[in-house]
Scaffold this active site. Structure first.
Site: not given
Length: 376
Positions: A8, A12, A18, A21, A10
């Protein structure tokens, strides 16, 4: 967004990228997936750089994998472990937190720190920014262990152990050993039949900072009831207990391998710490810094040293000091370039547990009790 490799990506808090895994069953998978995150972000940097060029905007984009910026902000490298549901956190406080505090010896990323006391070199980048042992906070009053509990499994049987004290490692070896030794210590804690010594420290946060600045572990750290032995000796006792647990039928191949490497690192640290420059980030960086100071005759507070401190974490193959050393074969690797490339688009697969004698590198069928690790 979720990526095709199961990770993922995204923004932060603070609008920094960020990468987290997917859940991993083995240490090799976890290291490959962590490095795949660098590769994915590196591609994004190249794309963005091209966009700037096409629009006639001058400037270069730098991407660093570290834990502090020049204005004192900190962002973590979070580890998430799937463990048995433990309502009483006493064993974590007595054993796991002291382990997390002392493991800086081989997991620290290194940092030149300037404060009211002057300028000094520390093992860990996160040690200065941690204020509690266990709490629900993640930003202002950061703890060693965050109590957020979101298990990706049966919540009646398992809980998420959220560790936020760790540094972001450039070294594949350090990441492998960081996750592997944590898995072993947690296995010891989960085994109710294992009698573990109480290492509860008189002041965990003071101990975290003291060990970080005591590069060669010369000063003892006080336990809550008795003086603590030096770091290497303390780790050797944990190793003996770990080997006892790993002799059982449930031990995985990479856990056995992690303990073998743990023993080698502690012995090397005791005899010749700088011999770990091919495996431990803070020592590798210190070696580069000391060579520059000897060559240029500058102080630790010199801007040249600050630049080295930062460029060690540059993810660029051309600029990054870590990757330049890796290209010359000066760093020990745990995964291949091909495994990293595959991990950028292939999720980690589930592996059957097996027990195999330790070797130079465990087979991929080994299973660690580290389902996921996120790295900023």
């Amino acid at each position: 967004m979720f990526l095709e490799n199961g990770s993922r990506l995204y923004l932060d808090v603070g609008s920094h990228p960020e990468y987290a895994t997917a859940e991993c069953d083995t240490l090799v998978d976890a290291v490959a997936q962590d490095k795949a995150g660098e590769s994915i972000l590196r591609e994004l940097v190249e794309y963005a750089q091209g966009q700037l060029s096409d629009e006639g905007i001058r400037g270069d984009i730098y991407l660093f994998k570290n834990n502090t910026d020049s204005t004192g902000n900190s962002y973590g490298c979070h580890e998430n472990y799937c463990i048995e549901r433990i309502d009483d956190l006493t064993r974590l406080e007595q054993v796991f937190i002291p382990y997390l505090i002392s493991r800086q010896i081989f997991t620290g990323a290194g940092k030149v720190v300037t404060n009211a006391k002057g300028t000094a070199y520390s093992m860990s980048q996160r040690a200065e920014h941690i204020w509690e042992a266990i709490s629900s906070a993640t930003t202002r009053s950061r703890p060693i262990i965050n109590t957020r509990d979101e298990p990706h499994a049966d919540p009646e049987k398992y809980r998420r152990l959220h560790v936020i004290v760790g540094d972001s490692n450039m070294s594949e070896f350090a990441t492998y050993l960081k996750l592997g030794t944590a898995a072993v210590v947690l296995a010891m804690i989960e085994d109710r039949n294992t009698v573990l010594r109480d290492y509860n420290m008189a002041s965990p946060i003071n101990a975290l900072r003291d060990i970080s600045y005591d590069l060669w572990s010369k000063e003892p750290v006080k336990l809550s009831k008795r003086a603590r032995p030096d770091g290497p000796r303390d780790s050797r006792r944990s190793l003996r207990t770990g080997r006892t647990v790993l002799a059982g039928p449930s031990a995985s191949a990479d856990q056995v391998h992690a303990v073998q490497l743990w023993r080698e690192v502690i012995e090397q640290y005791r005899n010749d710490p700088m011999g770990l420059a091919d495996r431990v980030d803070w020592i590798a960086k210190l070696q580069i810094i000391e060579r520059e100071r000897e060559r240029s005759g500058v102080e630790l507070s010199d801007p040249k040293i600050a630049l080295i401190d930062l460029l060690y974490h540059d993810t660029s193959f051309e600029r990054g000091l870590y990757y330049r050393r890796q290209a010359r074969g000066h760093l020990r690797r745990m995964v291949s370039d091909e495994e990293i490339a595959s991990a950028t688009h292939t999720p980690p697969r589930r592996h059957a547990r097996t027990c195999v004698a330790p070797s130079s590198r465990p087979p991929k069928s080994g299973v660690a009790t580290t389902p996921s690790t996120g790295s900023t």
